[in-house]
Design an enzyme around this catalytic site. Structure first.
Site, PDB file in Angstrom:
ATOM      1  N   HIS A  72      19.304  18.684 -21.560  1.00  0.00           N
ATOM      2  CA  HIS A  72      20.638  18.248 -21.958  1.00  0.00           C
ATOM      3  C   HIS A  72      20.560  17.538 -23.307  1.00  0.00           C
ATOM      4  O   HIS A  72      19.627  16.790 -23.555  1.00  0.00           O
ATOM      5  CB  HIS A  72      21.231  17.280 -20.925  1.00  0.00           C
ATOM      6  CG  HIS A  72      21.888  17.971 -19.767  1.00  0.00           C
ATOM      7  ND1 HIS A  72      22.646  17.307 -18.843  1.00  0.00           N
ATOM      8  CD2 HIS A  72      21.903  19.271 -19.394  1.00  0.00           C
ATOM      9  CE1 HIS A  72      23.101  18.176 -17.953  1.00  0.00           C
ATOM     10  NE2 HIS A  72      22.660  19.370 -18.254  1.00  0.00           N
ATOM     11  N   PRO A 281      20.036   1.888 -11.319  1.00  0.00           N
ATOM     12  CA  PRO A 281      19.893   3.282 -11.764  1.00  0.00           C
ATOM     13  C   PRO A 281      20.808   3.713 -12.915  1.00  0.00           C
ATOM     14  O   PRO A 281      20.640   4.812 -13.444  1.00  0.00           O
ATOM     15  CB  PRO A 281      20.205   4.091 -10.500  1.00  0.00           C
ATOM     16  CG  PRO A 281      21.003   3.183  -9.647  1.00  0.00           C
ATOM     17  CD  PRO A 281      20.554   1.796  -9.946  1.00  0.00           C
ATOM     18  N   TYR A 366      18.681   5.534 -24.162  1.00  0.00           N
ATOM     19  CA  TYR A 366      18.811   6.454 -23.032  1.00  0.00           C
ATOM     20  C   TYR A 366      17.704   7.505 -23.039  1.00  0.00           C
ATOM     21  O   TYR A 366      17.131   7.845 -22.008  1.00  0.00           O
ATOM     22  CB  TYR A 366      20.195   7.125 -23.067  1.00  0.00           C
ATOM     23  CG  TYR A 366      20.567   7.799 -21.764  1.00  0.00           C
ATOM     24  CD1 TYR A 366      21.345   7.148 -20.816  1.00  0.00           C
ATOM     25  CD2 TYR A 366      20.127   9.104 -21.471  1.00  0.00           C
ATOM     26  CE1 TYR A 366      21.676   7.754 -19.618  1.00  0.00           C
ATOM     27  CE2 TYR A 366      20.454   9.711 -20.272  1.00  0.00           C
ATOM     28  CZ  TYR A 366      21.228   9.036 -19.350  1.00  0.00           C
ATOM     29  OH  TYR A 366      21.543   9.641 -18.158  1.00  0.00           O
TER      30      TYR A 366
HETATM   31  P1  RFL Z   1       7.830   5.085  -5.441  1.00  0.00           P
HETATM   32  O1  RFL Z   1       8.456   6.374  -5.786  1.00  0.00           O
HETATM   33  O2  RFL Z   1       8.602   4.141  -4.576  1.00  0.00           O
HETATM   34  O3  RFL Z   1       6.435   5.427  -4.752  1.00  0.00           O
HETATM   35  C1  RFL Z   1       5.677   4.464  -4.053  1.00  0.00           C
HETATM   36  C2  RFL Z   1       4.876   5.174  -2.999  1.00  0.00           C
HETATM   37  O4  RFL Z   1       4.028   4.236  -2.337  1.00  0.00           O
HETATM   38  C3  RFL Z   1       4.055   4.498  -0.955  1.00  0.00           C
HETATM   39  N1  RFL Z   1       3.634   3.269  -0.249  1.00  0.00           N
HETATM   40  C4  RFL Z   1       2.393   3.082   0.245  1.00  0.00           C
HETATM   41  N2  RFL Z   1       1.311   3.868   0.257  1.00  0.00           N
HETATM   42  C5  RFL Z   1       0.183   3.402   0.850  1.00  0.00           C
HETATM   43  N3  RFL Z   1       0.103   2.176   1.440  1.00  0.00           N
HETATM   44  C6  RFL Z   1       1.181   1.353   1.451  1.00  0.00           C
HETATM   45  N4  RFL Z   1       1.086   0.152   2.017  1.00  0.00           N
HETATM   46  C7  RFL Z   1       2.378   1.791   0.830  1.00  0.00           C
HETATM   47  N5  RFL Z   1       3.626   1.257   0.654  1.00  0.00           N
HETATM   48  C8  RFL Z   1       4.362   2.165  -0.003  1.00  0.00           C
HETATM   49  C9  RFL Z   1       5.471   4.934  -0.689  1.00  0.00           C
HETATM   50  O5  RFL Z   1       5.591   5.674   0.510  1.00  0.00           O
HETATM   51  C10 RFL Z   1       5.759   5.772  -1.919  1.00  0.00           C
HETATM   52  O6  RFL Z   1       5.399   7.115  -1.719  1.00  0.00           O
HETATM   53  O7  RFL Z   1       7.416   4.249  -6.744  1.00  0.00           O
HETATM   54  P2  RFL Z   1       6.926   4.754  -8.193  1.00  0.00           P
HETATM   55  O8  RFL Z   1       5.860   5.785  -8.092  1.00  0.00           O
HETATM   56  O9  RFL Z   1       6.703   3.508  -8.934  1.00  0.00           O
HETATM   57  O10 RFL Z   1       8.170   5.529  -8.816  1.00  0.00           O
HETATM   58  C11 RFL Z   1       9.327   4.845  -9.194  1.00  0.00           C
HETATM   59  C12 RFL Z   1      10.564   5.692  -8.908  1.00  0.00           C
HETATM   60  O11 RFL Z   1      10.496   6.261  -7.630  1.00  0.00           O
HETATM   61  C13 RFL Z   1      11.828   4.839  -9.014  1.00  0.00           C
HETATM   62  O12 RFL Z   1      11.790   3.985 -10.147  1.00  0.00           O
HETATM   63  C14 RFL Z   1      13.119   5.619  -9.132  1.00  0.00           C
HETATM   64  O13 RFL Z   1      13.234   6.632  -8.197  1.00  0.00           O
HETATM   65  C15 RFL Z   1      14.266   4.599  -8.983  1.00  0.00           C
HETATM   66  N6  RFL Z   1      15.448   5.196  -8.435  1.00  0.00           N
HETATM   67  C16 RFL Z   1      16.211   5.927  -9.259  1.00  0.00           C
HETATM   68  N7  RFL Z   1      15.916   5.985 -10.575  1.00  0.00           N
HETATM   69  C17 RFL Z   1      16.649   6.703 -11.420  1.00  0.00           C
HETATM   70  O14 RFL Z   1      16.354   6.747 -12.611  1.00  0.00           O
HETATM   71  N8  RFL Z   1      17.753   7.397 -10.918  1.00  0.00           N
HETATM   72  C18 RFL Z   1      18.109   7.374  -9.589  1.00  0.00           C
HETATM   73  O15 RFL Z   1      19.062   8.008  -9.189  1.00  0.00           O
HETATM   74  C19 RFL Z   1      17.332   6.615  -8.711  1.00  0.00           C
HETATM   75  N9  RFL Z   1      17.634   6.564  -7.376  1.00  0.00           N
HETATM   76  C20 RFL Z   1      15.757   5.081  -7.055  1.00  0.00           C
HETATM   77  C21 RFL Z   1      16.851   5.805  -6.548  1.00  0.00           C
HETATM   78  C22 RFL Z   1      15.010   4.279  -6.179  1.00  0.00           C
HETATM   79  C23 RFL Z   1      15.322   4.145  -4.839  1.00  0.00           C
HETATM   80  N10 RFL Z   1      14.557   3.215  -4.028  1.00  0.00           N
HETATM   81  C24 RFL Z   1      13.258   2.769  -4.458  1.00  0.00           C
HETATM   82  C25 RFL Z   1      15.071   2.490  -2.939  1.00  0.00           C
HETATM   83  C26 RFL Z   1      17.155   5.733  -5.194  1.00  0.00           C
HETATM   84  C27 RFL Z   1      16.403   4.917  -4.324  1.00  0.00           C
HETATM   85  C28 RFL Z   1      16.783   4.926  -2.858  1.00  0.00           C
HETATM   86  C1  PHB Z   2      20.701  11.316 -10.913  1.00  0.00           C
HETATM   87  O1  PHB Z   2      20.329  11.041  -9.761  1.00  0.00           O
HETATM   88  O2  PHB Z   2      20.880  12.489 -11.279  1.00  0.00           O
HETATM   89  C2  PHB Z   2      20.973  10.213 -11.856  1.00  0.00           C
HETATM   90  C3  PHB Z   2      20.895   8.903 -11.418  1.00  0.00           C
HETATM   91  C4  PHB Z   2      21.148   7.871 -12.303  1.00  0.00           C
HETATM   92  C5  PHB Z   2      21.489   8.160 -13.616  1.00  0.00           C
HETATM   93  C6  PHB Z   2      21.556   9.459 -14.053  1.00  0.00           C
HETATM   94  C7  PHB Z   2      21.305  10.501 -13.170  1.00  0.00           C
HETATM   95  O3  PHB Z   2      21.770   7.145 -14.483  1.00  0.00           O
END
Ligand code: RFL
Ligand code: PHB
Length: 372
Positions: A72, A281, A366
């Protein structure tokens, strides 16, 4: 049992670190609490900065992203009944890649298994010792030169670093849906509306990912599909444009918080990704920050300079914290806010869509600032 680098967590941070170190000939073992199936289907982020997409390519895991991801060149900002396009490519010569976190995790997991390297699913780590470098898990211990704490906000590593904590909670959350319908727009739409914020995103030409602002403790049971679609339509309505609906495949509520723990390291333990910091997010920064941390960590493990790891990461972390907080407070209806707050938000949005200088600042943040 010993290894060079023990990695706790197989999310984007842990898996990317494993891959980067593999390419440098460094031995790693990954422990993951959940099953492979669970990790590969946990729906979260969807926007990759260009530099993160480039890093995945250089690490040899970019082929499917290049085939199926959707580049994009900008986003839309909607407010006061108007939709404005910000053209990132034109403003700063960089764009973003739409490719789900689930797909990034699948590609990295497949690459690791193909290389025959150790990754232990359904093996929660019980504790880590930053002094000795010992990882304790159900049924054993592993001694490591370096422990990478990549186990997210609810993991065990965060608690093993004596850190100063900086935190902000927001009195709202997002209700997100994944719907089996072609996206109704060409690029993401961030909508400011008196009923609350809405975001139109996507995962593929057949899958739309849409969000509406709700209370932080909202019960999804109060949101049957029809109510979600009605609310999305009300908040993104535009003359001559229509939001198409379809079967809802997934629905969930995410709370919003900002969090930084400083420093990100203690003894042999180094935190990366959500284990060290959380952003709301709205700026699409969580996954991108996680990958940036492990890029710096891998370089320091290979070339030396581990003592500077935390300081190096935190400069980018705080830039992203500010950007995410700013986007969040500009776009959401603030409970307890007054008409003055709303006028400030609208003025800021108007400025972004009329001043090239202001737009360029948003575009730079961004798509990922080059030097922080
Ligand atoms: P992750 O992806 O949470 O991975 C951590 C991993 O560690 C495991 N774990 C363990 N493993 C072994 N022993 C233990 N004691 C453990 N405890 C936990 C977990 O099962 C998991 O597999 O962290 P990482 O790698 O730092 O990645 C970061 C991203 O995942 C995160 O920043 C983003 O996904 C944040 N986030 C979002 N970011 C966006 O930019 N757009 C979004 O739409 C968005 N939606 C989200 C999200 C984060 C969420 N969380 C954490 C609640 C939606 C949710 C629900
Ligand atoms: C997405 O889940 O696609 C997503 C989430 C947060 C953003 C943009 C995209 O700010």
């Amino acid at each position: 049992m010993r290894t060079q680098v023990g990695i706790v967590g197989a999310g984007p941070a842990g898996l990317t670190l494993g891959r980067l170190l593999e390419l440098q000939g460094i031995e790693t073992v990954i422990f993951e609490a959940r099953s492979r199936e669970y990790c590969e289907h946990r729906i979260r982020a969807g926007v990759l900065e260009q530099r993160v997409a480039d890093l995945l390519r250089e690490a040899g895991v970019g082929a499917r992203m290049d085939a199926e991801g959707i580049p994009h060149g900008g986003i839309h900002l909607q407010f006061a009944g108007e939709r404005h396009h910000l053209d990132f490519e034109e403003l700063i010569g960089r764009g973003i890649m739409i490719y789900g976190q689930t797909e990034v995790v699948k590609d990295l997991t497949a690459a690791r298994l193909e290389s025959g390297l150790p990754i232990h699913f359904e093996t929660p780590v019980e504790s880590v010792d930053p002094e000795t470098g010992v990882i304790r898990y159900a049924g054993g211990e592993l001694e490591c030169d370096v422990i990478a704490g990549c186990d997210g906000f609810h993991g065990v590593c965060r608690g093993a670093v004596p850190a100063r904590m900086f935190e902000r909670e927001y009195p709202f959350g997002w209700l997100g849906i994944l719907a089996q319908v072609a996206p109704s727009m060409d690029e993401l739409v961030y909508a400011h509306h008196e009923r609350g914020f809405a975001l139109l995103s996507l995962r593929s030409p057949q899958l739309s990912r849409y969000y509406v602002q709700v209370a932080h403790d909202e019960d999804v049971a109060h949101w049957p599909d029809e109510r979600v679609w009605d609310e999305l339509r009300a908040r993104t309505a535009l003359d001559g444009w229509e939001l198409h609906d379809g079967p809802v495949l997934e629905k969930g509520v995410t709370g919003m918080r900002s969090y930084v723990g400083e420093p990100m390291q203690h003894g042999r333990l180094y935190l990366a990704g959500d284990a060290a910091h959380i952003v709301p997010p709205t700026g699409a920064k969580g996954l991108n920050l996680a990958v940036n941390d492990v890029r710096i960590l891998a370089e320091a493990i290979v070339d030396g300079g581990l003592e500077h790891y935390s300081g190096q990461c935190l400069r980018r972390v705080w830039r992203a914290e500010h950007f995410s907080w700013w986007m969040t407070t500009m776009l959401h209806r603030l409970p307890g806010g007054d008409p003055f707050d709303e006028q400030l938000q609208l003025s800021q949005l108007r400025y972004l869509t009329t001043s090239e200088t202001a737009a360029r600042s948003l575009a730079g943040n961004y798509t990922g600032i080059e030097t922080v």
